[in-house]
Design a protein around this motif. Structure first.
Motif, mmCIF file in Angstrom:
data_model
loop_
_atom_site.group_PDB
_atom_site.id
_atom_site.type_symbol
_atom_site.label_atom_id
_atom_site.label_comp_id
_atom_site.label_asym_id
_atom_site.label_seq_id
_atom_site.Cartn_x
_atom_site.Cartn_y
_atom_site.Cartn_z
ATOM 1 N N PHE A 43 5.634 -4.929 7.308
ATOM 2 C CA PHE A 43 5.362 -5.465 5.967
ATOM 3 C C PHE A 43 4.465 -4.483 5.238
ATOM 4 C CE2 PHE A 43 2.374 -7.635 3.107
ATOM 5 C CZ PHE A 43 3.281 -8.106 2.169
ATOM 6 N N VAL A 44 4.870 -4.082 4.040
ATOM 7 C CA VAL A 44 4.070 -3.169 3.219
ATOM 8 C C VAL A 44 3.787 -3.874 1.892
ATOM 9 C CG1 VAL A 44 3.892 -0.893 2.164
ATOM 10 C CG2 VAL A 44 5.212 -1.178 4.275
ATOM 11 N N ASP B 152 -13.219 3.385 0.562
ATOM 12 C CA ASP B 152 -12.362 4.547 0.787
ATOM 13 C C ASP B 152 -12.057 4.777 2.269
ATOM 14 O OD1 ASP B 152 -14.863 5.378 1.597
ATOM 15 O OD2 ASP B 152 -14.784 7.308 0.545
ATOM 16 N N ALA B 153 -12.578 3.912 3.141
ATOM 17 C CA ALA B 153 -12.324 4.038 4.576
ATOM 18 C C ALA B 153 -11.552 2.851 5.136
ATOM 19 C CB ALA B 153 -13.644 4.194 5.338
ATOM 20 N N VAL B 154 -11.104 1.946 4.267
ATOM 21 C CA VAL B 154 -10.306 0.815 4.725
ATOM 22 C C VAL B 154 -8.923 1.338 5.125
ATOM 23 C CG1 VAL B 154 -9.221 -1.367 4.080
ATOM 24 C CG2 VAL B 154 -11.525 -0.822 3.260
ATOM 25 N N PRO B 155 -8.486 1.122 6.357
ATOM 26 C CA PRO B 155 -7.218 1.701 6.807
ATOM 27 C C PRO B 155 -6.016 1.092 6.093
ATOM 28 C CG PRO B 155 -8.055 0.177 8.439
ATOM 29 C CD PRO B 155 -9.137 0.328 7.420
ATOM 30 N N CYS B 156 -4.963 1.888 5.986
ATOM 31 C CA CYS B 156 -3.720 1.383 5.393
ATOM 32 C C CYS B 156 -3.077 0.340 6.293
ATOM 33 C CB CYS B 156 -2.747 2.538 5.156
ATOM 34 S SG CYS B 156 -3.297 3.701 3.897
ATOM 35 N N SER C 185 -1.070 -0.732 2.080
ATOM 36 C CA SER C 185 -0.483 0.290 1.225
ATOM 37 C C SER C 185 0.239 1.293 2.109
ATOM 38 C CB SER C 185 -1.589 0.988 0.412
ATOM 39 O OG SER C 185 -1.065 2.041 -0.369
ATOM 40 N N GLN C 186 1.292 1.915 1.597
ATOM 41 C CA GLN C 186 2.046 2.874 2.401
ATOM 42 C C GLN C 186 2.714 3.908 1.503
ATOM 43 O OE1 GLN C 186 3.573 2.708 6.397
ATOM 44 N NE2 GLN C 186 2.327 4.262 5.472
ATOM 45 N N ASN C 187 2.431 5.190 1.799
ATOM 46 C CA ASN C 187 3.119 6.284 1.131
ATOM 47 C C ASN C 187 4.492 6.416 1.771
ATOM 48 O OD1 ASN C 187 4.064 8.673 0.067
ATOM 49 N ND2 ASN C 187 2.377 9.937 0.809
#
Length: 222
Positions: A167-168, A108-112, A133-135
């Motif tokens: 790149f996402v 849960d702490a792996v950066p996007c 990942s990207q919102n």
């Protein structure tokens, strides 16, 4: 946002239902906080919070990690200084690549944002940012500070700033934001900002030091 709306499918996330689309790769040539699209549709109240995520080495709540810390103090290494030294020694190199992740981190702490790659081509600094990942609804809050990171490295190398490639791997949208996104897309299409078009930005107008990562306060989105 249009990519996710047109190509996305329902999926799940820790924070609730999402709409998830295929991976996407694109380039940004000009970008700043005073970009007219951001002024029309951006959330000015969130700008200082997200800017601090890139400028502060300490973790700023509610985030679980600091991009500033991972860029400047990751495992005791200032990665931005390292990449400047690498490119200065070998301007042709393709090894100006830095990671923002470490093996064995809590999931849960792996950066996007997982990595940045810098290359000198035709006298300008190009940068590629890779996101696991990207919102897409709030992605601009990361892209403008990233452009400032690119300019920081370019200034240290005394070269111009080239394109920023993004790149996402998993672009997505939270279902709770779907109606707001649909309204933004409707208004942008009404105003003639169709897919593939752009409006002039203002990349590089912020200061050279850490203050560059914060809005100058002159113009804010409503």
């Amino acid at each position: 946002m249009r990519h996710v709306r047109n190509n996305g499918r329902p999926a799940e996330d820790d924070r609730g239902p999402i709409i998830e689309a295929p991976a996407v790769l694109f380039e940004i040539t000009e970008l700043g906080w005073d970009d007219p699209i951001l002024e029309s549709y951006g959330d000015a109240g969130k700008i200082p919070l997200y800017a601090s995520k890139f400028s502060e080495c300490a973790v700023v709540p509610p985030f679980k990690y600091s991009y500033g810390g991972r860029l400047r103090q990751f495992l005791g290494i200032n990665q931005l200084r390292w990449v400047v030294d690498t490119l200065r020694a070998k301007p042709y190199t393709k090894s100006g690549w830095i990671s923002l992740t470490a093996p064995g981190e809590p999931p849960d702490a792996v950066p996007c944002l997982t990595s940045l790659a810098f290359r000198l081509r035709d006298g300008r600094l190009a940068m590629t940012a890779a996101f696991r990942s990207q919102n897409v609804f709030t992605s601009y809050l990361n892209y403008v500070p990233l452009r400032s990171i690119q300019r920081e490295v370019a200034d240290d190398l005394r070269v111009g700033c080239g394109a920023m490639r993004v790149f996402v791997d998993v672009p997505h949208l939270y279902a709770v934001d779907a109606a707001t996104v649909e309204e933004i897309l409707r208004l942008s299409e009404r105003d003639g900002l169709g897919e593939g078009e752009s409006t002039p930005g203002a990349a590089g107008r912020l200061g050279r030091d850490r203050g560059r990562l914060r809005p100058n306060g002159a113009r804010r989105a409503s």
